[in-house]
Write a protein that holds these residues in place. Structure first.
Motif, PDB file in Angstrom:
ATOM      1  N   ASN A  75       0.843  -1.206   0.000  1.00 36.19           N
ATOM      2  CA  ASN A  75       0.000   0.000   0.000  1.00 36.19           C
ATOM      3  C   ASN A  75       0.878   1.256   0.000  1.00 36.19           C
ATOM      4  N   PRO A  76       1.611   1.488  -1.105  1.00 37.00           N
ATOM      5  CA  PRO A  76       2.533   2.624  -1.154  1.00 37.00           C
ATOM      6  C   PRO A  76       1.793   3.959  -1.226  1.00 37.00           C
ATOM      7  N   ALA A  77       2.555   5.039  -1.187  1.00 35.01           N
ATOM      8  CA  ALA A  77       1.967   6.377  -1.258  1.00 35.01           C
ATOM      9  C   ALA A  77       2.939   7.317  -1.950  1.00 35.01           C
ATOM     10  N   TRP A  78       2.386   8.346  -2.565  1.00 31.93           N
ATOM     11  CA  TRP A  78       3.200   9.449  -3.063  1.00 31.93           C
ATOM     12  C   TRP A  78       3.218  10.511  -1.966  1.00 31.93           C
ATOM     13  N   GLN A  79       4.393  10.804  -1.456  1.00 30.08           N
ATOM     14  CA  GLN A  79       4.547  11.681  -0.291  1.00 30.08           C
ATOM     15  C   GLN A  79       4.694  13.137  -0.701  1.00 30.08           C
ATOM     16  N   ARG A  80       3.911  13.996  -0.055  1.00 31.19           N
ATOM     17  CA  ARG A  80       4.099  15.448  -0.167  1.00 31.19           C
ATOM     18  C   ARG A  80       4.444  15.949   1.226  1.00 31.19           C
ATOM     19  N   LEU A  81       5.606  16.571   1.355  1.00 31.75           N
ATOM     20  CA  LEU A  81       6.121  16.991   2.655  1.00 31.75           C
ATOM     21  C   LEU A  81       6.233  18.507   2.702  1.00 31.75           C
ATOM     22  N   PHE A  82       5.484  19.133   3.610  1.00 36.59           N
ATOM     23  CA  PHE A  82       5.491  20.582   3.787  1.00 36.59           C
ATOM     24  C   PHE A  82       6.249  20.922   5.071  1.00 36.59           C
ATOM     25  N   PHE A  83       7.182  21.849   4.975  1.00 34.11           N
ATOM     26  CA  PHE A  83       7.915  22.309   6.152  1.00 34.11           C
ATOM     27  C   PHE A  83       7.416  23.687   6.548  1.00 34.11           C
ATOM     28  N   LEU A  84       7.019  23.835   7.816  1.00 34.65           N
ATOM     29  CA  LEU A  84       6.523  25.105   8.331  1.00 34.65           C
ATOM     30  C   LEU A  84       7.227  25.443   9.633  1.00 34.65           C
ATOM     31  N   ASP A  85       7.460  26.740   9.848  1.00 36.13           N
ATOM     32  CA  ASP A  85       7.990  27.181  11.137  1.00 36.13           C
ATOM     33  C   ASP A  85       6.900  27.183  12.199  1.00 36.13           C
ATOM     34  N   LYS A  86       5.647  27.396  11.738  1.00 37.38           N
ATOM     35  CA  LYS A  86       4.521  27.437  12.657  1.00 37.38           C
ATOM     36  C   LYS A  86       3.298  26.908  11.934  1.00 37.38           C
ATOM     37  N   PHE A  87       2.547  26.030  12.596  1.00 37.05           N
ATOM     38  CA  PHE A  87       1.337  25.482  11.999  1.00 37.05           C
ATOM     39  C   PHE A  87       0.173  25.687  12.952  1.00 37.05           C
ATOM     40  N   THR A  88      -0.832  26.448  12.505  1.00 35.50           N
ATOM     41  CA  THR A  88      -2.008  26.728  13.323  1.00 35.50           C
ATOM     42  C   THR A  88      -3.254  26.374  12.522  1.00 35.50           C
ATOM     43  N   PRO A  89      -4.016  25.360  12.930  1.00 36.40           N
ATOM     44  CA  PRO A  89      -5.250  25.013  12.212  1.00 36.40           C
ATOM     45  C   PRO A  89      -6.187  26.208  12.097  1.00 36.40           C
ATOM     46  N   GLY A  90      -6.784  26.367  10.944  1.00 38.85           N
ATOM     47  CA  GLY A  90      -7.722  27.461  10.716  1.00 38.85           C
ATOM     48  C   GLY A  90      -7.087  28.705  10.140  1.00 38.85           C
ATOM     49  N   GLU A  91      -5.750  28.753  10.071  1.00 34.05           N
ATOM     50  CA  GLU A  91      -5.062  29.914   9.508  1.00 34.05           C
ATOM     51  C   GLU A  91      -4.516  29.598   8.116  1.00 34.05           C
ATOM     52  N   VAL A  92      -4.213  30.654   7.359  1.00 31.80           N
ATOM     53  CA  VAL A  92      -3.593  30.508   6.039  1.00 31.80           C
ATOM     54  C   VAL A  92      -2.082  30.392   6.224  1.00 31.80           C
ATOM     55  N   HIS A  93      -1.484  29.405   5.574  1.00 33.02           N
ATOM     56  CA  HIS A  93      -0.038  29.196   5.665  1.00 33.02           C
ATOM     57  C   HIS A  93       0.571  29.259   4.266  1.00 33.02           C
ATOM     58  N   ARG A  94       1.590  30.071   4.113  1.00 35.00           N
ATOM     59  CA  ARG A  94       2.315  30.145   2.841  1.00 35.00           C
ATOM     60  C   ARG A  94       3.564  29.272   2.960  1.00 35.00           C
ATOM     61  N   ILE A  95       3.585  28.211   2.171  1.00 29.26           N
ATOM     62  CA  ILE A  95       4.636  27.209   2.289  1.00 29.26           C
ATOM     63  C   ILE A  95       5.779  27.552   1.342  1.00 29.26           C
ATOM     64  N   THR A  96       6.976  27.611   1.897  1.00 32.58           N
ATOM     65  CA  THR A  96       8.149  27.958   1.083  1.00 32.58           C
ATOM     66  C   THR A  96       8.953  26.740   0.670  1.00 32.58           C
ATOM     67  N   ASN A  97       8.734  25.606   1.337  1.00 27.81           N
ATOM     68  CA  ASN A  97       9.537  24.413   1.044  1.00 27.81           C
ATOM     69  C   ASN A  97       8.624  23.197   0.958  1.00 27.81           C
ATOM     70  N   VAL A  98       8.508  22.637  -0.247  1.00 29.12           N
ATOM     71  CA  VAL A  98       7.687  21.454  -0.476  1.00 29.12           C
ATOM     72  C   VAL A  98       8.549  20.389  -1.141  1.00 29.12           C
ATOM     73  N   GLU A  99       8.491  19.173  -0.612  1.00 28.61           N
ATOM     74  CA  GLU A  99       9.218  18.066  -1.221  1.00 28.61           C
ATOM     75  C   GLU A  99       8.236  16.941  -1.530  1.00 28.61           C
ATOM     76  N   GLU A 100       8.489  16.231  -2.633  1.00 27.90           N
ATOM     77  CA  GLU A 100       7.650  15.116  -3.033  1.00 27.90           C
ATOM     78  C   GLU A 100       8.524  13.931  -3.380  1.00 27.90           C
ATOM     79  N   TYR A 101       8.085  12.742  -2.965  1.00 28.01           N
ATOM     80  CA  TYR A 101       8.862  11.534  -3.256  1.00 28.01           C
ATOM     81  C   TYR A 101       8.034  10.289  -2.960  1.00 28.01           C
ATOM     82  N   ALA A 102       8.529   9.152  -3.421  1.00 25.67           N
ATOM     83  CA  ALA A 102       7.879   7.861  -3.185  1.00 25.67           C
ATOM     84  C   ALA A 102       7.961   7.513  -1.709  1.00 25.67           C
ATOM     85  N   SER A 103       6.863   6.960  -1.169  1.00 27.51           N
ATOM     86  CA  SER A 103       6.827   6.665   0.256  1.00 27.51           C
ATOM     87  C   SER A 103       5.903   5.477   0.521  1.00 27.51           C
ATOM     88  N   GLY A 104       5.570   5.285   1.785  1.00 30.64           N
ATOM     89  CA  GLY A 104       4.836   4.104   2.218  1.00 30.64           C
ATOM     90  C   GLY A 104       5.785   3.172   2.953  1.00 30.64           C
TER      91      GLY A 104
END
Length: 318
Positions: free
Chosen positions: A11-40
């Motif tokens: 059951n593999p997955a395609w991974q999307r990884l977002f790096f944030l300095d701060k994560f608050t549910p309900g707020e807008v976040h502008r992501i500067t670093n996104v990585e994608e790769y094979a995962s699972g």
């Protein structure tokens, strides 16, 4: 030359990884670093095992564009594959990494057709008879025909399991290792009707002994994030346990730490290391994984350093 290990990471997955300095549910976040790769779990285990010097052969279901990307990426890093191509797309896993913690958003698994199940059974049959070491990693896709693996002949096989659902038949046949986390251990105890009095100082000995007496599991390992890692076995019907404490490190991304632990044990076992040393090495691999962004980026020199520290925390009990 290391022996090839058949990895069933179905059951593999395609991974999307977002790096944030701060994560608050309900707020807008502008992501500067996104990585994608094979995962699972199967992919993570295979890549770490290869990095350690092992020789994985990965069997997995792949579908649509993400499936093709996974196949190309895994082929590019030199890992052998036995893909089963399916109509539905491979799921995406989105991870938000922030302050050493990870929030995961996992899409539903693809649902297999009867034809795809038959294709898997035929493909597995082509590899099963010549496979001496087999590792089952993680969950199954939707509508997976569990009976096609439950009926497999384990004669001459050394089988390792990092899973909890629909694996009772495998455990009853006898496996070298069952590696699960604390939540999964509780589910296993519930299924087996074993009381869980966690306040008791004898909780681990009583429950692990009950599991090992009922099921032919050679080594039982339970992980619990930063808590001690516990390993149990019966030797000539006598209970033995070993515990190590992972050192505190600066966590970059902890996703896949359990998969790295499993890979570490597979490699240590293939090298003929003793029970306690398998525990030490696999814990060191898992900790080293947490210090880097991606599982396969871990440093072998760092693993060796961590082994020395972890070995000092080793506690044994009979």
């Amino acid at each position: 030359m290391p022996q090839e290990i058949l990895i069933l990471g179905l059951n593999p997955a395609w991974q999307r990884l977002f790096f944030l300095d701060k994560f608050t549910p309900g707020e807008v976040h502008r992501i500067t670093n996104v990585e994608e790769y094979a995962s699972g779990k199967g992919i993570n285990c295979s890549r770490v095992l290869q990095n350690l010097g092992g020789k994985p052969l990965l069997m997995h279901f792949l579908g649509s564009d993400h499936g093709s990307r996974i196949f190309d990426e895994i082929s590019g890093c030199g890992i052998g594959q036995a893909p089963i191509w399916i109509k539905e797309p491979t799921r995406t896993c989105t991870t938000i990494a922030c302050g050493g913690e990870a929030t995961e958003l996992i899409e539903p698994s693809p649902v297999l057709s009867d034809f795809e199940n038959k294709d898997f059974a035929q493909t597995l049959g082509e590899y099963w008879n010549t496979a001496h070491c087999v590792a089952l990693c993680g969950s199954f896709p939707g509508n997976f025909d569990v009976e096609c693996i439950n009926g497999l002949d384990f004669t001459g096989k050394r089988v390792f399991v990092d899973a909890i659902e629909n694996i009772d038949s495998w455990l009853e046949k006898g496996v070298e290792l069952l590696k699960i986390n604390m939540h999964e251990y509780s589910k296993l105890l519930d299924r087996m009707g074993i009381p869980q009095v966690k306040s008791s100082p004898q909780f681990w000995k009583m429950t692990a002994t009950a599991v090992l007496e009922r099921l032919p599991i050679k080594n039982l390992v339970v992980t619990d994030e930063e808590s001690p890692v516990r390993a149990f076995r019966l030797v000539e019907k006598k209970f033995q346990s070993a515990t190590v404490t992972p050192p505190a490190v600066e966590v970059q991304n902890s996703v896949g730490a359990g998969d790295s632990f499993f890979a570490g044990w597979l490699y240590a076992d293939s090298m003929g290391l003793e029970f306690e040393e398998c525990l030490v090495k696999s814990t060191a691999v898992a900790v080293a994984r947490c210090e880097v962004d991606k599982p396969w980026m871990l440093s072998l020199e760092r693993v060796a350093e961590l082994e020395e520290t972890i070995r000092e925390s080793l506690e044994q009990q009979e």
